[in-house]
Write a protein that holds these residues in place. Structure first.
Motif, PDB file in Angstrom:
ATOM      1  N   ALA A  44       0.852  -1.186   0.000  1.00  0.00           N
ATOM      2  CA  ALA A  44       0.000   0.000   0.000  1.00  0.00           C
ATOM      3  C   ALA A  44       0.886   1.233   0.000  1.00  0.00           C
ATOM      4  N   LEU A  45       0.596   2.182  -0.867  1.00  0.00           N
ATOM      5  CA  LEU A  45       1.382   3.402  -0.938  1.00  0.00           C
ATOM      6  C   LEU A  45       1.454   4.057   0.444  1.00  0.00           C
ATOM      7  N   ASP A  46       2.682   4.306   0.906  1.00  0.00           N
ATOM      8  CA  ASP A  46       2.959   4.862   2.232  1.00  0.00           C
ATOM      9  C   ASP A  46       2.539   3.922   3.360  1.00  0.00           C
ATOM     10  N   GLY A  47       2.402   2.628   3.035  1.00  0.00           N
ATOM     11  CA  GLY A  47       2.013   1.664   4.048  1.00  0.00           C
ATOM     12  C   GLY A  47       2.886   0.423   4.030  1.00  0.00           C
ATOM     13  N   ALA A  48       2.308  -0.690   4.431  1.00  0.00           N
ATOM     14  CA  ALA A  48       3.051  -1.936   4.600  1.00  0.00           C
ATOM     15  C   ALA A  48       3.027  -2.777   3.326  1.00  0.00           C
ATOM     16  N   GLU A  72       7.025  -4.144   7.080  1.00  0.00           N
ATOM     17  CA  GLU A  72       7.371  -2.744   6.852  1.00  0.00           C
ATOM     18  C   GLU A  72       8.288  -2.618   5.637  1.00  0.00           C
ATOM     19  N   PRO A  73       8.217  -1.493   4.919  1.00  0.00           N
ATOM     20  CA  PRO A  73       9.128  -1.276   3.792  1.00  0.00           C
ATOM     21  C   PRO A  73      10.549  -1.023   4.287  1.00  0.00           C
ATOM     22  N   PRO A  74      11.536  -1.024   3.387  1.00  0.00           N
ATOM     23  CA  PRO A  74      12.921  -0.769   3.808  1.00  0.00           C
ATOM     24  C   PRO A  74      13.058   0.578   4.513  1.00  0.00           C
ATOM     25  N   ALA A  75      14.032   0.652   5.422  1.00  0.00           N
ATOM     26  CA  ALA A  75      14.268   1.896   6.155  1.00  0.00           C
ATOM     27  C   ALA A  75      14.747   2.987   5.204  1.00  0.00           C
ATOM     28  N   ALA A 140      12.473  -1.049  -5.995  1.00  0.00           N
ATOM     29  CA  ALA A 140      13.148  -1.328  -4.728  1.00  0.00           C
ATOM     30  C   ALA A 140      12.265  -2.030  -3.702  1.00  0.00           C
ATOM     31  N   ARG A 141      11.023  -2.319  -4.056  1.00  0.00           N
ATOM     32  CA  ARG A 141      10.053  -2.858  -3.086  1.00  0.00           C
ATOM     33  C   ARG A 141       9.924  -1.944  -1.878  1.00  0.00           C
ATOM     34  N   ASP A 142       9.666  -0.693  -2.169  1.00  0.00           N
ATOM     35  CA  ASP A 142       9.451   0.329  -1.150  1.00  0.00           C
ATOM     36  C   ASP A 142       8.055   0.893  -1.380  1.00  0.00           C
ATOM     37  N   THR A 143       7.484   1.490  -0.359  1.00  0.00           N
ATOM     38  CA  THR A 143       6.140   2.049  -0.488  1.00  0.00           C
ATOM     39  C   THR A 143       6.057   3.529  -0.139  1.00  0.00           C
TER      40      THR A 143
END
Length: 237
Positions: A44-48, A72-75, A140-143
């Motif tokens: 989810a955008l800006d989520g998990a 959680e997405p990457p730090a 990058a699999r980030d959100t």
């Protein structure tokens, strides 16, 4: 696309999402070769982040069942990146790299060697910036979407806004010919300023130094902006 990144408008309810845009549908069909019943990484955008089951895939939509997002997405990197506005074609690639590397605060700045016409480019439209940042996050699999600020006047920026940005941060200005090599493996909050391909002019370097920024370099080679961004962030963090 290593992550199916779901925006708020994609969600039907708390556990179902519909993808309708051609870019993601084409990727699902031609790259993932996805079929109903497949389990794919979604976020989810800006989520998990979690796993979603593809229920249907047609020419016009993909329907997912997403029972839970539990990771959680990457730090993020502890950096505010201050980047002289690149040429439009280079800006698009740079935004994707910046998002993929984990920068969450980006300021695009006008400097002496930035062509004024660059500020009229369609690549600076909010929807285009959003598109390139999304591509970087998916890679990058980030959100978490970076925050992008545009600063079209150098002097008001360094006088009125730079001091607040430097509060609690280590300031670095990357510029050829600086006496100090770029440090390695730091973890403190940092503001990193990177100039255009021709570099900052002397006046701009002086203003950054007067504000408390340390001048650093990557060696004798003059790099393209997108290369310099990647090299500096990788070396620093």
């Amino acid at each position: 696309m290593n992550l199916i990144l779901l925006e708020p408008a994609d969600w039907i309810d708390a556990s179902h999402a519909r993808v309708c845009d051609p870019r993601r549908l084409t990727h699902l069909r031609e790259v993932h070769r996805a079929a109903p019943g497949d389990s794919l990484t979604v976020g989810a955008l800006d989520g998990a982040i979690g796993r979603g089951e593809l229920l249907t895939l047609t020419a016009s939509e993909a329907l997912f069942h997403v029972p839970a997002l539990d990771r959680e997405p990457p730090a993020p990197l502890p950096v505010h990146l201050l980047l002289a506005l690149p040429r439009p074609r280079m800006l698009a690639r740079s935004l994707e790299h910046i998002a993929a590397l984990g920068v969450k605060q980006l300021t695009l700045l006008h400097t002496r060697r930035v062509e004024k016409s660059y500020w009229q480019s369609p690549e600076l439209r909010p929807d285009k910036i959003h598109q390139h940042l999304m591509l970087g996050l998916e890679q990058a699999r980030d959100t978490r979407l970076p925050e992008v600020t545009l600063e079209t006047r150098f002097k008001p920026f360094v006088e009125d806004r730079l001091p607040a940005l430097l509060a609690g941060r280590r300031g670095l200005i990357a510029h050829p010919g600086m006496p100090q090599a770029c440090p390695r493996g730091i973890d403190e909050p940092t503001l990193l300023a990177i100039g255009p391909e021709g570099g900052f002019v002397d006046y701009e370097v002086t203003r950054f130094e007067e504000a408390g920024c340390e001048g650093v370099h990557l060696g004798e080679r003059i790099l393209r902006v997108e290369t310099a961004v990647t090299a500096l962030l990788a070396r620093l963090f």
